[in-house]
Design a protein around this motif. Sequence first.
Motif, mmCIF file in Angstrom:
data_model
loop_
_atom_site.group_PDB
_atom_site.id
_atom_site.type_symbol
_atom_site.label_atom_id
_atom_site.label_comp_id
_atom_site.label_asym_id
_atom_site.label_seq_id
_atom_site.Cartn_x
_atom_site.Cartn_y
_atom_site.Cartn_z
ATOM 1 N N ASP A 56 0.694 -1.371 0.227
ATOM 2 C CA ASP A 56 -0.301 -0.007 -0.379
ATOM 3 C C ASP A 56 1.260 1.063 0.329
ATOM 4 O OD1 ASP A 56 -1.669 -1.776 0.054
ATOM 5 O OD2 ASP A 56 -2.344 -1.366 2.477
ATOM 6 N N SER A 57 2.209 1.369 0.015
ATOM 7 C CA SER A 57 2.729 1.909 -0.179
ATOM 8 C C SER A 57 3.292 2.734 -0.685
ATOM 9 C CB SER A 57 4.808 1.719 0.599
ATOM 10 O OG SER A 57 5.380 3.108 -0.022
ATOM 11 N N ILE A 58 3.025 4.543 -0.851
ATOM 12 C CA ILE A 58 3.552 4.364 -2.271
ATOM 13 C C ILE A 58 4.806 4.329 -3.095
ATOM 14 C CG2 ILE A 58 4.994 6.639 -1.275
ATOM 15 C CD1 ILE A 58 2.704 8.757 -3.178
ATOM 16 N N TYR A 59 5.130 4.159 -2.369
ATOM 17 C CA TYR A 59 7.084 3.861 -3.173
ATOM 18 C C TYR A 59 6.541 2.429 -3.755
ATOM 19 C CZ TYR A 59 9.038 8.021 -0.739
ATOM 20 O OH TYR A 59 8.468 9.432 -0.156
ATOM 21 N N SER A 60 5.810 1.398 -3.384
ATOM 22 C CA SER A 60 6.061 0.137 -3.942
ATOM 23 C C SER A 60 5.691 -0.493 -5.122
ATOM 24 C CB SER A 60 4.311 -0.615 -3.374
ATOM 25 O OG SER A 60 3.366 -0.292 -4.795
ATOM 26 N N ALA A 61 5.513 0.416 -6.335
ATOM 27 C CA ALA A 61 6.506 0.692 -7.409
ATOM 28 C C ALA A 61 7.592 0.805 -8.042
ATOM 29 C CB ALA A 61 5.165 1.866 -8.132
ATOM 30 N N PHE A 62 8.646 1.345 -7.016
ATOM 31 C CA PHE A 62 9.670 2.011 -7.231
ATOM 32 C C PHE A 62 10.868 0.807 -6.765
ATOM 33 C CE2 PHE A 62 8.594 5.934 -6.748
ATOM 34 C CZ PHE A 62 8.516 6.266 -7.387
ATOM 35 N N TYR A 63 10.571 -0.079 -5.582
ATOM 36 C CA TYR A 63 11.037 -0.839 -5.076
ATOM 37 C C TYR A 63 10.379 -2.084 -5.728
ATOM 38 C CZ TYR A 63 11.751 1.363 -1.049
ATOM 39 O OH TYR A 63 12.145 1.635 0.112
ATOM 40 N N THR A 64 9.417 -2.698 -6.991
ATOM 41 C CA THR A 64 9.157 -3.722 -7.600
ATOM 42 C C THR A 64 9.616 -3.250 -8.703
ATOM 43 O OG1 THR A 64 6.754 -3.846 -7.350
ATOM 44 C CG2 THR A 64 7.646 -3.886 -9.087
ATOM 45 N N ALA A 65 10.182 -2.078 -9.303
ATOM 46 C CA ALA A 65 11.422 -1.697 -10.131
ATOM 47 C C ALA A 65 12.508 -2.268 -9.615
ATOM 48 C CB ALA A 65 10.257 -0.550 -11.366
ATOM 49 N N LEU A 66 12.658 -1.889 -8.945
ATOM 50 C CA LEU A 66 14.044 -2.344 -8.297
ATOM 51 C C LEU A 66 14.628 -4.418 -8.175
ATOM 52 C CD1 LEU A 66 16.720 -0.845 -7.277
ATOM 53 C CD2 LEU A 66 15.942 -0.839 -5.112
ATOM 54 N N ALA A 67 13.628 -4.631 -7.327
ATOM 55 C CA ALA A 67 13.483 -6.150 -7.115
ATOM 56 C C ALA A 67 13.572 -6.514 -8.762
ATOM 57 C CB ALA A 67 12.394 -6.829 -6.944
ATOM 58 N N GLY A 68 13.159 -5.674 -9.965
ATOM 59 C CA GLY A 68 13.427 -6.486 -11.228
ATOM 60 C C GLY A 68 14.937 -6.750 -11.904
ATOM 61 N N PHE A 69 15.138 -5.731 -11.902
ATOM 62 C CA PHE A 69 16.674 -5.191 -12.342
ATOM 63 C C PHE A 69 17.541 -5.361 -10.887
ATOM 64 C CE2 PHE A 69 15.212 -0.845 -11.841
ATOM 65 C CZ PHE A 69 16.651 -0.541 -10.671
ATOM 66 N N ASP A 70 17.539 -5.506 -10.215
ATOM 67 C CA ASP A 70 18.368 -5.677 -8.820
ATOM 68 C C ASP A 70 18.521 -6.366 -8.406
ATOM 69 O OD1 ASP A 70 20.575 -4.386 -7.259
ATOM 70 O OD2 ASP A 70 19.684 -3.992 -5.624
ATOM 71 N N LYS A 71 19.435 -7.810 -8.904
ATOM 72 C CA LYS A 71 19.320 -9.547 -8.677
ATOM 73 C C LYS A 71 20.477 -9.946 -8.178
ATOM 74 C CE LYS A 71 15.971 -10.428 -11.411
ATOM 75 N NZ LYS A 71 13.914 -10.831 -10.186
ATOM 76 N N PRO A 72 20.540 -10.559 -7.682
ATOM 77 C CA PRO A 72 21.723 -11.145 -7.155
ATOM 78 C C PRO A 72 23.311 -11.529 -6.913
ATOM 79 C CG PRO A 72 20.469 -12.634 -5.790
ATOM 80 C CD PRO A 72 19.442 -11.532 -6.716
ATOM 81 N N PHE A 73 22.632 -12.158 -8.562
ATOM 82 C CA PHE A 73 23.455 -12.552 -9.533
ATOM 83 C C PHE A 73 24.398 -11.244 -10.186
ATOM 84 C CE2 PHE A 73 19.339 -13.368 -11.218
ATOM 85 C CZ PHE A 73 19.396 -12.773 -12.718
ATOM 86 N N ASN A 74 23.674 -10.323 -10.806
ATOM 87 C CA ASN A 74 24.603 -8.788 -11.030
ATOM 88 C C ASN A 74 25.935 -8.441 -10.139
ATOM 89 O OD1 ASN A 74 22.532 -9.242 -12.991
ATOM 90 N ND2 ASN A 74 21.379 -8.047 -12.183
ATOM 91 N N GLN A 75 26.753 -9.124 -10.141
ATOM 92 C CA GLN A 75 27.998 -8.581 -9.404
ATOM 93 C C GLN A 75 29.030 -8.693 -9.795
ATOM 94 O OE1 GLN A 75 28.108 -12.190 -7.170
ATOM 95 N NE2 GLN A 75 25.828 -11.919 -5.722
ATOM 96 N N ALA A 76 30.144 -9.321 -10.030
ATOM 97 C CA ALA A 76 31.507 -8.899 -10.581
ATOM 98 C C ALA A 76 31.513 -8.894 -11.850
ATOM 99 C CB ALA A 76 32.174 -10.331 -10.228
#
Length: 146
Positions: A3-23
């Motif tokens: 219900d947060s106003i920032y939920s769309a931003f966090y959803t977008a961040l989770a889409g490209f901020d994967k733990p395998f994008n590392q080295a």
Amino acid sequence: MDDSIYSAFYTALAGFDKPFNQAPSLHIALLLILWVRYRAVSHGVLRHLADFWSFLILLSVLTTYQHHFIDVPTGALLGLFCLWLWPDQGSTPFSCWRFSTSPERLRLGTRYLAEPRYVPCLRFLVTVTDGYSGCSGQPLLYYSSP
């Protein structure tokens, strides 16, 4: 969080901020480049502030759990490579390189590009392994030396 106003931003961040994008850590590479540049132009308190801020960014790379320790030195190597490749003073390491007009060198260069046996990456790309396309692991192209 839904219900947060920032939920769309966090959803977008989770889409490209994967733990395998590392080295390598590009944060560390950019940090090193900027740290060297800021230290060159700052003095006194500003220099200490830049050092402290850079140290905090270095720590944040590891404490956000998006990178492993090995990503830090590989990012630093990338930053050092960039500093070497594009120096502040003097010419780049490749500024004296010129394309050859020698027919022998052009023929050899064309042969290197045309034949995968000279470039391991091309040989890997030419060979299809089992599991990717259902093939039996036979090479798509076969080179027979003369």
